[in-house]
Design an enzyme around this catalytic site. Structure first.
Site, mmCIF file in Angstrom:
data_model
loop_
_atom_site.group_PDB
_atom_site.id
_atom_site.type_symbol
_atom_site.label_atom_id
_atom_site.label_comp_id
_atom_site.label_asym_id
_atom_site.label_seq_id
_atom_site.Cartn_x
_atom_site.Cartn_y
_atom_site.Cartn_z
ATOM 1 N N TYR A 126 -3.844 14.973 21.918
ATOM 2 C CA TYR A 126 -3.447 16.467 22.326
ATOM 3 C C TYR A 126 -3.536 16.697 23.618
ATOM 4 O O TYR A 126 -3.732 17.800 24.167
ATOM 5 C CB TYR A 126 -4.251 17.410 21.555
ATOM 6 C CG TYR A 126 -4.232 17.135 20.075
ATOM 7 C CD1 TYR A 126 -3.209 17.444 19.365
ATOM 8 C CD2 TYR A 126 -5.349 16.409 19.356
ATOM 9 C CE1 TYR A 126 -3.034 16.748 17.922
ATOM 10 C CE2 TYR A 126 -5.124 16.116 17.989
ATOM 11 C CZ TYR A 126 -4.044 16.377 17.189
ATOM 12 O OH TYR A 126 -4.085 15.741 15.937
ATOM 13 N N CYS A 184 -1.627 29.264 38.284
ATOM 14 C CA CYS A 184 -2.007 30.763 38.676
ATOM 15 C C CYS A 184 -2.531 31.331 37.389
ATOM 16 O O CYS A 184 -1.680 32.300 36.832
ATOM 17 C CB CYS A 184 -0.690 31.408 39.140
ATOM 18 S SG CYS A 184 -0.056 30.614 40.409
ATOM 19 N N GLU A 185 -3.527 30.956 36.890
ATOM 20 C CA GLU A 185 -4.312 31.548 35.594
ATOM 21 C C GLU A 185 -5.625 31.492 35.910
ATOM 22 O O GLU A 185 -6.182 30.295 36.129
ATOM 23 C CB GLU A 185 -3.839 30.992 34.165
ATOM 24 C CG GLU A 185 -2.455 30.589 33.801
ATOM 25 C CD GLU A 185 -1.841 32.010 33.295
ATOM 26 O OE1 GLU A 185 -2.788 32.657 32.669
ATOM 27 O OE2 GLU A 185 -0.776 32.204 33.535
ATOM 28 N N GLY A 233 -5.413 11.056 13.459
ATOM 29 C CA GLY A 233 -4.803 11.237 14.683
ATOM 30 C C GLY A 233 -5.817 11.144 15.684
ATOM 31 O O GLY A 233 -6.098 10.162 16.447
ATOM 32 N N ARG A 234 -6.501 12.307 16.029
ATOM 33 C CA ARG A 234 -7.569 12.354 16.992
ATOM 34 C C ARG A 234 -8.580 11.132 17.058
ATOM 35 O O ARG A 234 -8.804 10.703 18.129
ATOM 36 C CB ARG A 234 -8.209 13.617 16.934
ATOM 37 C CG ARG A 234 -9.300 14.258 18.149
ATOM 38 C CD ARG A 234 -10.006 15.220 17.733
ATOM 39 N NE ARG A 234 -9.334 16.346 17.300
ATOM 40 C CZ ARG A 234 -8.758 17.432 17.971
ATOM 41 N NH1 ARG A 234 -9.133 17.342 19.211
ATOM 42 N NH2 ARG A 234 -8.177 18.553 17.359
ATOM 43 N N ARG A 267 -5.976 22.372 26.352
ATOM 44 C CA ARG A 267 -7.045 22.523 25.414
ATOM 45 C C ARG A 267 -8.040 23.350 25.482
ATOM 46 O O ARG A 267 -8.775 24.305 24.924
ATOM 47 C CB ARG A 267 -7.527 21.219 24.787
ATOM 48 C CG ARG A 267 -6.556 20.323 24.090
ATOM 49 C CD ARG A 267 -6.951 19.286 23.495
ATOM 50 N NE ARG A 267 -7.725 19.639 22.027
ATOM 51 C CZ ARG A 267 -8.962 19.417 22.070
ATOM 52 N NH1 ARG A 267 -9.927 19.028 23.215
ATOM 53 N NH2 ARG A 267 -9.633 19.693 20.781
HETATM 54 C C1 PLP Z 1 -2.564 17.024 12.839
HETATM 55 C C2 PLP Z 1 -2.473 16.583 11.538
HETATM 56 C C3 PLP Z 1 -3.170 15.402 11.156
HETATM 57 C C4 PLP Z 1 -4.146 14.698 12.359
HETATM 58 O O1 PLP Z 1 -5.102 15.553 12.521
HETATM 59 P P1 PLP Z 1 -6.443 14.887 13.424
HETATM 60 O O2 PLP Z 1 -7.424 16.019 13.350
HETATM 61 O O3 PLP Z 1 -5.749 14.390 14.768
HETATM 62 O O4 PLP Z 1 -6.848 13.728 12.732
HETATM 63 C C5 PLP Z 1 -3.124 14.834 9.917
HETATM 64 N N1 PLP Z 1 -2.196 15.459 9.097
HETATM 65 C C6 PLP Z 1 -1.420 16.452 9.223
HETATM 66 C C7 PLP Z 1 -0.706 17.086 8.350
HETATM 67 C C8 PLP Z 1 -1.551 17.328 10.509
HETATM 68 O O5 PLP Z 1 -0.943 18.233 10.654
#
Ligand code: PLP
Length: 420
Positions: free
Chosen positions: A379, A350-351, A281-282, A319
């Site tokens: 994210y 306001c934090e 993902g990231r 984050r």
């Molecule tokens: C969040 C997540 C990912 C992706 O994680 P990244 O660190 O963004 O690559 C993949 N699989 C599952 C089950 C997740 O919860």
């Protein structure tokens, strides 16, 4: 005066055109990552699949890009699944995760023929079995396993250790019972197992260790239960560059190490190597995004520090306050000016914890300057809130030097939309 170009587009012009705060996402960079996944994983190792972890960044346009590029997509909620449905994403390429899927979500997954449901616990297995029998459909599942491996990352994004809210513990009594229940169900087809051990990992070691744990499980349940594992989903977690200490490694740094270990262990145990799925993902979108802000108030406390106020903060990027995430940033309209100052970038909420960056080195800053925070593609938009009733920023996509709006800026009326 030179302006900061992101993916060949002038960011100061983008700020003028769309106003700030503004998320900017480069389709060019996303496609580079997808091409690396295809070349260095899918084409290099047979019987593999890549699934984009949509929770990192999801809009309809992002789902269309993933669909067009032929990857699968993982979802963890009805809302993410709904987004996929709305762009006619091929449902057989959807992987559905979550440690407490609701009955409605399970029904949605069964109704729309989601390709894989990753079952997290017995409660879910029972609900799913009932739902599948109601619809008279066979559902393909994996069990999420907690491999008992500690990853070196922030405790809030660590998921593979024994004491985790995610997954079936690798306790013989528990896992055998789960497998037997699945095997004995008429409506459930157990394909194999899934693990996801944490996020923003810098080393391949935890993935390799998890492969060792999983292959040993595969061997054991083949001998004890006669169950053959056909699929192994190894999650995501590959790290990216945020600041000086962290880097984005080539995908193959992680995947080659994993595949090598898997082939080796399978040979050792005389197992057929299962289909391997990855879920980055990231790594796909993190560096593909930046956020632009306009600088407002500047407060100098002599001999203490200078606070520089921006028109966003924790609502668009939680984050730093959530887990001390660190970011690099620059003054987009002053990239060629000498660095002279050290300032702290403060959000407008306001934090006291709403500080985006401590001690950022910058040129001399004035109100009206544009701040570009880097590596905000993952994210950020997906975690954004309306805290302090601040509307969410617009999202602009960059492709081959052109910009297009993919998410409109929220209005105050959008915030009031559901209120009675
Ligand atoms: C969040 C997540 C990912 C992706 O994680 P990244 O660190 O963004 O690559 C993949 N699989 C599952 C089950 C997740 O919860």
């Amino acid at each position: 005066m030179a302006n900061f170009l992101f993916s060949n587009v002038d960011t100061v012009e983008l700020a003028k055109k769309y106003k700030t705060p503004l998320y900017v996402v480069s389709e060019d960079i996303i496609l580079e990552r997808f091409n690396e996944i295809k070349k260095d994983f899918i084409e290099k190792h047979e019987n593999t699949m890549a699934v984009y972890a949509s929770k990192a960044f999801l809009t309809k346009e992002m789902a269309r890009i993933v669909k067009r590029e032929g990857l699968g997509m993982d979802v963890v909620s009805g809302g993410e699944l709904y987004t996929a449905i709305k762009v006619d994403f091929p449902m057989e390429k959807i992987v559905f995760h979550g440690n407490n899927k609701t009955l409605d979500e399970i029904e949605m997954a069964v109704k729309y023929n989601v390709g894989r449901i990753v079952v997290d616990n017995f409660y879910e297995l029972e609900l799913l079995d009932k739902m599948a029998s109601k619809y008279k459909k066979k559902v393909n599942i994996l069990f999420r396993i907690t491999p008992g491996v500690n990853s070196h990352t922030h405790k809030y994004i660590r998921t593979g250790q024994v004491d985790s809210k995610f997954g079936v513990p690798l306790n013989e009594n528990i896992i055998y019972e789960a497998i037997l229940k699945a095997i004995n169900s008429n409506y459930i087809e157990l394909k194999g197992f899934h693990f996801h051990i944490g996020s923003q990992l810098q080393e391949s070691e935890t993935h390799v260790k998890s492969i060792k744990v999983l292959t040993s499980l595969m061997k054991e349940i083949k001998d004890e239960l006669g169950f053959i594992t056909k699929e192994l989903n190894t999650g995501g977690g590959y790290g990216i560059h945020y600041n000086g200490n962290e880097s984005r490694k080539p995908l193959s740094y992680f995947t080659d190490a994993m595949m090598e270990e898997l082939e080796k262990e399978c040979r050792k145990y005389n197992l057929e190597r299962p289909r391997v799925v990855i879920e980055p993902g990231r790594w796909v979108v993190g560096e593909a995004g930046i956020t632009l802000y306009t600088i407002g108030s500047i407060k100098n406390i002599p001999n203490v520090r200078t606070y520089v106020g921006i028109d966003g903060g924790m609502p668009d990027n939680p984050r730093p306050s959530l887990y001390d995430a660190q970011y690099e940033a620059l003054i987009a309209n002053k990239v060629d000016e000498e660095i002279t100052d050290i300032v702290t970038i403060a959000g407008k909420c306001c934090e006291s914890g709403d500080i985006l960056i401590w001690d950022l080195k910058t040129p001399h800053i004035e109100a009206g300057d544009i701040l570009a925070v880097l590596s905000t593609g993952a994210y950020n938009y997906s975690m954004a809130s309306n805290y302090n009733r601040i509307p969410r920023p617009a999202v602009v996509m960059i492709s081959k030097g052109n910009d297009r709006l993919i998410v409109k800026r929220e209005t105050y009326d959008d915030i009031l939309r559901n209120e009675i």
